[in-house]
Write an enzyme that holds these catalytic residues in place. Sequence first.
Site: not given
Length: 403
Positions: A162, A294, A305, A326, A331, A390
């Site tokens: 991502c 994010h 976050e 998003k 996403h 990830f």
Amino acid sequence: MARVVITGAGTINALGRDVASTQAAMAEGVCGISALNMRDVDRLSVTIGGQIHSYNEADHFNRQQIALYDRFTQFTLLAAREAIAQSGLIFTGELADQAGVILGTSGGGLTTQDENYRTVYEDGKNRVHPFIVPKLMNNAATAHVSMEHNLRGPSFTVATACASSNHAMGQAFTMIRGGSAKAMITGGSEAMLCFGGIKAWEGLRVMSKDGCRPFCATRNGMVQGEGAGVFVFEEFEHAKARDAEILAEVIGFSMSSDASDIVMPSKAGAARAIAGALRDAQIDRSEVGYINAHGTGTAANDKTECAAVAEVFGPHADQLMMSSTKSMHGHLIGGTGAVELLACLMALREGVIAPTINYQETDPECAFDVVPNVARDAKVDVALSNAFAFGGLNAVIALRRAP
């Protein structure tokens, strides 16, 4: 070191087929997440996504090109054409040798891979098209952009889940700043909304079945999207000499690794990347007015976050606007940072802050000004774009209003 500016932008995503329509949709708080239209959707437990509906590849490419271009490559080429056209650059002679392509993607040609697994395993056929490998490889989009626009300089693909797009744009920024290139085509794309792509994400149990609600107490997971965002990064003096329109200045970039867990994010790792971007940009935290978060809509990401932002910004965190687009386009995995950079450009150029839509109830652990549901007019001089992947791979970009 050379200064770096953005002189072109292009996109295709669930909100729009170009930058103007995408930013207009962001400003209006439009939701591009809808029911998926694909083969075997009845076998999926998650049936929504930020899908680009009514897309016909034959409207843009001929048969020979379609045989070579996976959906993610097609999206990239369309976005790159828009960005390069806006920049006004023509890559010939010395400039062609000093310009390249760095793009991010996570799955690459996953649609092609999915279709051909079906051909071999489900249909029982023993032969596939001879161009399957060059069609599905992660560097296909980079290669085709390079060939279409005669970009003969440094070119490669970044795959960091991502954070792929932010890592790609950060590398493009670093190359121009360090003198390795005069201009770079950069950004990212993803076309993971195929049966296998969604089924794989279902297995992680982080997907929402009813919508994306970042930072909201009632959130229940992320929603996938697809598309591309592509930009022209250019050395400032080169752009100035040709009187190019400057969309924004790229002033800082930082990346970090959590080195802790393959899926669970780390506050410390995210905070190091955010703080690093401020240091690299040589700015004080009080100068930042907007963060494109994010903001995936999962409890683990959102809380981590917010904790990282609070740690880095301290008392100034109360003055920040931090939204997640998003909630509107989904996403885009490896392409997400590129499309989200458009919200930063809108904030800096238009003074319009894209909202976090679908927001219902405050989460005490995410008690920031997330610009809930409705866009806001506000003057912003510096914006950050966060991407946390990830594997614990983090990338943060800092932009300043055009000089």
